[in-house]
Design a protein around this motif. Structure first.
Motif, PDB file in Angstrom:
ATOM      1  N   SER A  35       0.817  -1.220   0.000  1.00 20.03           N
ATOM      2  CA  SER A  35       0.000   0.000   0.000  1.00 20.03           C
ATOM      3  C   SER A  35       0.846   1.263   0.000  1.00 20.03           C
ATOM      4  CB  SER A  35      -0.919  -0.008   1.216  1.00 20.03           C
ATOM      5  OG  SER A  35      -0.167  -0.019   2.412  1.00 20.03           O
ATOM      6  N   MET A  36       2.147   1.135   0.179  1.00 19.91           N
ATOM      7  CA  MET A  36       3.018   2.311   0.195  1.00 19.91           C
ATOM      8  C   MET A  36       3.084   2.921  -1.206  1.00 19.91           C
ATOM      9  SD  MET A  36       6.959   2.617   1.535  1.00 19.91           S
ATOM     10  CE  MET A  36       6.511   1.987   3.151  1.00 19.91           C
ATOM     11  N   PRO A  37       3.000   4.225  -1.330  1.00 21.75           N
ATOM     12  CA  PRO A  37       3.062   4.861  -2.665  1.00 21.75           C
ATOM     13  C   PRO A  37       4.356   4.523  -3.387  1.00 21.75           C
ATOM     14  CG  PRO A  37       2.353   6.418  -0.983  1.00 21.75           C
ATOM     15  CD  PRO A  37       2.794   5.197  -0.249  1.00 21.75           C
ATOM     16  N   SER A  38       4.259   4.425  -4.697  1.00 20.51           N
ATOM     17  CA  SER A  38       5.424   4.090  -5.517  1.00 20.51           C
ATOM     18  C   SER A  38       6.525   5.129  -5.382  1.00 20.51           C
ATOM     19  CB  SER A  38       5.017   3.945  -6.980  1.00 20.51           C
ATOM     20  OG  SER A  38       4.109   2.884  -7.142  1.00 20.51           O
ATOM     21  N   GLU A  39       6.146   6.397  -5.246  1.00 22.92           N
ATOM     22  CA  GLU A  39       7.148   7.449  -5.124  1.00 22.92           C
ATOM     23  C   GLU A  39       7.979   7.269  -3.856  1.00 22.92           C
ATOM     24  OE1 GLU A  39       3.872   8.667  -7.671  1.00 22.92           O
ATOM     25  OE2 GLU A  39       3.974   7.911  -5.613  1.00 22.92           O
ATOM     26  N   MET A  40       7.337   6.852  -2.784  1.00 24.46           N
ATOM     27  CA  MET A  40       8.052   6.636  -1.530  1.00 24.46           C
ATOM     28  C   MET A  40       8.974   5.422  -1.631  1.00 24.46           C
ATOM     29  SD  MET A  40       6.503   6.415   2.327  1.00 24.46           S
ATOM     30  CE  MET A  40       5.705   8.019   2.086  1.00 24.46           C
ATOM     31  N   LEU A  41       8.474   4.365  -2.272  1.00 23.18           N
ATOM     32  CA  LEU A  41       9.305   3.176  -2.484  1.00 23.18           C
ATOM     33  C   LEU A  41      10.524   3.512  -3.343  1.00 23.18           C
ATOM     34  CD1 LEU A  41       6.595   0.426  -3.117  1.00 23.18           C
ATOM     35  CD2 LEU A  41       8.182   0.542  -1.189  1.00 23.18           C
ATOM     36  N   MET A  42      10.306   4.306  -4.374  1.00 28.07           N
ATOM     37  CA  MET A  42      11.411   4.703  -5.245  1.00 28.07           C
ATOM     38  C   MET A  42      12.462   5.483  -4.469  1.00 28.07           C
ATOM     39  SD  MET A  42      11.100   3.727  -8.476  1.00 28.07           S
ATOM     40  CE  MET A  42      11.864   4.976  -9.456  1.00 28.07           C
ATOM     41  N   LYS A  43      12.006   6.337  -3.562  1.00 33.66           N
ATOM     42  CA  LYS A  43      12.953   7.102  -2.742  1.00 33.66           C
ATOM     43  C   LYS A  43      13.769   6.161  -1.868  1.00 33.66           C
ATOM     44  CE  LYS A  43      14.671  10.943  -1.106  1.00 33.66           C
ATOM     45  NZ  LYS A  43      15.516  11.816  -1.954  1.00 33.66           N
ATOM     46  N   ILE A  44      13.126   5.156  -1.285  1.00 31.62           N
ATOM     47  CA  ILE A  44      13.837   4.173  -0.456  1.00 31.62           C
ATOM     48  C   ILE A  44      14.825   3.377  -1.314  1.00 31.62           C
ATOM     49  CG2 ILE A  44      13.558   2.103   0.953  1.00 31.62           C
ATOM     50  CD1 ILE A  44      10.820   3.203   1.797  1.00 31.62           C
ATOM     51  N   PHE A  45      14.362   2.936  -2.478  1.00 28.62           N
ATOM     52  CA  PHE A  45      15.215   2.131  -3.352  1.00 28.62           C
ATOM     53  C   PHE A  45      16.454   2.903  -3.803  1.00 28.62           C
ATOM     54  CE2 PHE A  45      11.634  -0.849  -5.045  1.00 28.62           C
ATOM     55  CZ  PHE A  45      11.485  -1.350  -3.758  1.00 28.62           C
ATOM     56  N   SER A  46      16.339   4.224  -3.890  1.00 29.75           N
ATOM     57  CA  SER A  46      17.461   5.029  -4.378  1.00 29.75           C
ATOM     58  C   SER A  46      18.658   5.007  -3.427  1.00 29.75           C
ATOM     59  CB  SER A  46      17.003   6.476  -4.605  1.00 29.75           C
ATOM     60  OG  SER A  46      16.701   7.112  -3.362  1.00 29.75           O
ATOM     61  N   TYR A  47      18.442   4.572  -2.178  1.00 27.10           N
ATOM     62  CA  TYR A  47      19.533   4.496  -1.206  1.00 27.10           C
ATOM     63  C   TYR A  47      20.208   3.116  -1.199  1.00 27.10           C
ATOM     64  CZ  TYR A  47      17.921   8.912   0.752  1.00 27.10           C
ATOM     65  OH  TYR A  47      17.577  10.228   0.931  1.00 27.10           O
ATOM     66  N   LEU A  48      19.691   2.157  -1.957  1.00 25.44           N
ATOM     67  CA  LEU A  48      20.222   0.796  -1.938  1.00 25.44           C
ATOM     68  C   LEU A  48      21.413   0.658  -2.870  1.00 25.44           C
ATOM     69  CD1 LEU A  48      16.905  -1.298  -2.050  1.00 25.44           C
ATOM     70  CD2 LEU A  48      18.237  -0.597  -0.047  1.00 25.44           C
ATOM     71  N   ASP A  49      22.310  -0.278  -2.526  1.00 27.06           N
ATOM     72  CA  ASP A  49      23.396  -0.613  -3.444  1.00 27.06           C
ATOM     73  C   ASP A  49      22.872  -1.573  -4.501  1.00 27.06           C
ATOM     74  OD1 ASP A  49      23.326  -3.178  -2.319  1.00 27.06           O
ATOM     75  OD2 ASP A  49      24.935  -2.725  -0.911  1.00 27.06           O
ATOM     76  N   ALA A  50      23.740  -1.914  -5.468  1.00 21.34           N
ATOM     77  CA  ALA A  50      23.300  -2.709  -6.619  1.00 21.34           C
ATOM     78  C   ALA A  50      22.808  -4.093  -6.206  1.00 21.34           C
ATOM     79  CB  ALA A  50      24.443  -2.825  -7.631  1.00 21.34           C
ATOM     80  N   VAL A  51      23.549  -4.762  -5.309  1.00 27.00           N
ATOM     81  CA  VAL A  51      23.165  -6.117  -4.896  1.00 27.00           C
ATOM     82  C   VAL A  51      21.825  -6.098  -4.177  1.00 27.00           C
ATOM     83  CG1 VAL A  51      23.784  -8.066  -3.416  1.00 27.00           C
ATOM     84  CG2 VAL A  51      25.545  -6.960  -4.809  1.00 27.00           C
ATOM     85  N   SER A  52      21.651  -5.147  -3.258  1.00 31.89           N
ATOM     86  CA  SER A  52      20.389  -5.048  -2.524  1.00 31.89           C
ATOM     87  C   SER A  52      19.234  -4.719  -3.461  1.00 31.89           C
ATOM     88  CB  SER A  52      20.496  -3.980  -1.440  1.00 31.89           C
ATOM     89  OG  SER A  52      21.539  -4.274  -0.533  1.00 31.89           O
ATOM     90  N   LEU A  53      19.504  -3.896  -4.452  1.00 36.46           N
ATOM     91  CA  LEU A  53      18.459  -3.522  -5.404  1.00 36.46           C
ATOM     92  C   LEU A  53      18.010  -4.738  -6.226  1.00 36.46           C
ATOM     93  CD1 LEU A  53      16.992  -0.901  -6.097  1.00 36.46           C
ATOM     94  CD2 LEU A  53      18.666  -0.501  -7.902  1.00 36.46           C
ATOM     95  N   LEU A  54      18.978  -5.569  -6.614  1.00 37.10           N
ATOM     96  CA  LEU A  54      18.630  -6.787  -7.351  1.00 37.10           C
ATOM     97  C   LEU A  54      17.803  -7.737  -6.477  1.00 37.10           C
ATOM     98  CD1 LEU A  54      21.983  -7.495  -9.224  1.00 37.10           C
ATOM     99  CD2 LEU A  54      19.814  -6.821 -10.252  1.00 37.10           C
ATOM    100  N   CYS A  55      18.160  -7.831  -5.202  1.00 35.55           N
ATOM    101  CA  CYS A  55      17.415  -8.701  -4.289  1.00 35.55           C
ATOM    102  C   CYS A  55      15.992  -8.202  -4.085  1.00 35.55           C
ATOM    103  CB  CYS A  55      18.132  -8.804  -2.948  1.00 35.55           C
ATOM    104  SG  CYS A  55      19.709  -9.686  -3.015  1.00 35.55           S
ATOM    105  N   VAL A  56      15.835  -6.880  -3.950  1.00 37.16           N
ATOM    106  CA  VAL A  56      14.507  -6.296  -3.777  1.00 37.16           C
ATOM    107  C   VAL A  56      13.633  -6.600  -4.987  1.00 37.16           C
ATOM    108  CG1 VAL A  56      13.293  -4.077  -3.778  1.00 37.16           C
ATOM    109  CG2 VAL A  56      15.119  -4.492  -2.140  1.00 37.16           C
ATOM    110  N   GLY A  57      14.246  -6.613  -6.160  1.00 33.90           N
ATOM    111  CA  GLY A  57      13.481  -6.877  -7.376  1.00 33.90           C
ATOM    112  C   GLY A  57      12.915  -8.279  -7.458  1.00 33.90           C
ATOM    113  N   CYS A  58      13.366  -9.166  -6.561  1.00 34.33           N
ATOM    114  CA  CYS A  58      12.867 -10.548  -6.558  1.00 34.33           C
ATOM    115  C   CYS A  58      11.664 -10.735  -5.639  1.00 34.33           C
ATOM    116  CB  CYS A  58      13.985 -11.506  -6.129  1.00 34.33           C
ATOM    117  SG  CYS A  58      15.382 -11.544  -7.249  1.00 34.33           S
TER     118      CYS A  58
END
Length: 437
Positions: free
Chosen positions: A1-24
């Motif tokens: 239910s979290m807005p996409s804009e807020m999720l995008m802001k959180i994702f922008s602080y992740l490193d590449a490996v963490s970002l790939l894991c989140v995508g799963c």
């Protein structure tokens, strides 16, 4: 239910490996984690843009990639793929630089251990039961030798041997190797199938390689050794010996289902009469048992005349019964060391044999690393120079055979190799040279 804009802001602080894991996690996270804006920042922080324009402000100087202008013209995930491909290429360059220097004695890269570390390579085994369920064994101990690496797995959670159908050996590499820390098994990784072994009726279908008070050893080609508890007939440990020749390729370039296929050899021009047979071959032989090395030797100028070809094999004599000046002692008490969480032991008269045979151009021709065992021969010693029991050690696969004859000297408590012969399959030679022996 979290807005996409807020999720995008959180994702922008992740490193590449963490970002790939989140995508799963789910489809929604996958699409958000593919955002080109996030990945372009990650890409630009690691790789200098090819062209830049400079914008001066009162507070700072920024470097802005010209690709930012076309950011929205790229398909989602474009910069993620570019970043991954660039990272893989950079790791490959480092590894190729390490494997370039070659040892003149073995014909193999000198810095295999360093290359394995640089690639982030590790190995796992996957046990498949008769219902299709897979059990992954990650933790392993590595032992590096001159021409091979021995990998030992042990655990208190082995599945019952009776329900297992197969064992698969994989090389595993992190998708984005990080040189500053060990690869995490939870991060994105790639599997490369090295070998698959059938475990149904293991004790009947495999070669018995000896036993001690606690375990029995059984071997399967290529290079697999399974230790079973004597009383329970359950797996105590699994050991695999891998030769360095084509190790990195087999462990990284295959897929999760298909093994890497070795490219065909390109024979060099040879002006020697083919009736002469094989000539100017070299052998590097290692015999070891875990932490101990019993023999390490190089033998040059090996040859096989046309008359030495029989029954589909070409014979290369390395050590001859007749020439006692070339007989070789094995240093130490022969045995294969093993360990688990609670126990450890040593199986006598069992060891690992590493064979590296180079052709006349110094290219690896036939290479393997495999557990072997010695057995008492039925014939009595007829050597004037030695008084003791005769033992034999043999190895065979689809490409050739190794036959070793040893004498045990009770006075000095050591083995002497008095006969060592390699038999190379004519099919192997014909495929290598494009000839017809």
């Amino acid at each position: 239910s979290m807005p996409s804009e807020m999720l995008m802001k959180i994702f922008s602080y992740l490193d590449a490996v963490s970002l790939l894991c989140v995508g799963c996690v789910n489809k929604h996270f996958y699409h958000l984690a593919n955002d080109n804006g996030i990945w372009l920042r990650i890409y630009s922080s690691c790789f200098r843009p090819k062209r830049t324009i400079w914008k001066m402000t009162s507070e700072q100087t920024e470097t802005v990639s010209l690709d930012c202008a076309a950011l929205h013209d790229r398909k989602p995930g474009y910069w993620k793929k570019e970043y991954i491909f660039k990272q893989i290429a950079a790791v490959k360059t480092r590894v190729m630089r390490l494997v370039k220097p070659v040892d003149p004695y073995t014909g193999l890269p000198c810095k295999n251990k360093e290359a394995i570390k640089a690639s982030g390579l590790s190995w796992i085994i996957v046990l498949k039961d008769k219902n299709g369920k897979e059990h992954i064994m990650e933790k392993a101990n590595l032992s590096f030798k001159d021409t091979s690496v021995t990998i030992l797995w042990y655990s208190t959670n082995w599945p019952c041997l009776d329900i297992l159908s197969a064992l698969k050996l994989f090389g595993v590499t992190p998708l984005l190797p990080d040189q500053s820390r060990d690869p995490s098994k939870n991060g994105p990784r790639r599997r490369s199938l090295i070998a698959e072994y059938h475990l149904v009726n293991l004790t009947e279908s495999s070669v018995a390689l000896g036993a001690d008070k606690l375990v029995q050893l059984f071997g399967l080609n290529p290079g697999l050794l399974v230790g079973l508890w004597k009383e329970k007939n359950e797996i105590a440990f699994v050991m695999v010996s891998l030769h360095y020749h084509q190790l990195l390729e087999r462990s990284t370039l295959g897929s999760a289902t298909v093994q890497y296929a070795l490219p065909p050899n390109k024979p060099v021009l040879d002006d020697v009469d083919p009736e002469y047979g094989l000539h100017d071959y070299s052998l590097h032989l290692d015999i070891h048992g875990g932490s101990c090395t019993y023999l390490c030797g190089t033998f040059k100028s090996l040859f096989c005349r046309k008359g030495d070809i029989a029954n589909g094999y070409l014979r290369l004599t390395v050590v001859s019964l007749k020439d006692n000046t070339k007989h070789l002692p094995l240093i130490g008490t022969l045995g294969l060391s093993w360990e688990t969480e609670a126990f450890k032991g040593n199986v006598k008269d069992c060891c690992v044999m590493d064979v590296t045979l180079l052709d006349e151009a110094g290219k690896p021709f036939w290479c393997f690393s495999a557990p072997v065992y010695m057995e008492l021969s039925s014939k009595a010693s007829s050597f004037y120079d030695y008084m003791g029991h005769i033992y034999t050690t043999d190895y065979a696969d689809s490409e050739g055979k190794v036959c070793v004859e040893l004498v045990w000297l009770e006075e000095t408590k050591e083995y002497f190799i008095v006969n060592l012969v390699l038999y190379i399959s004519t099919r192997k030679v014909n495929n290598w040279y494009g000839t017809n022996y």
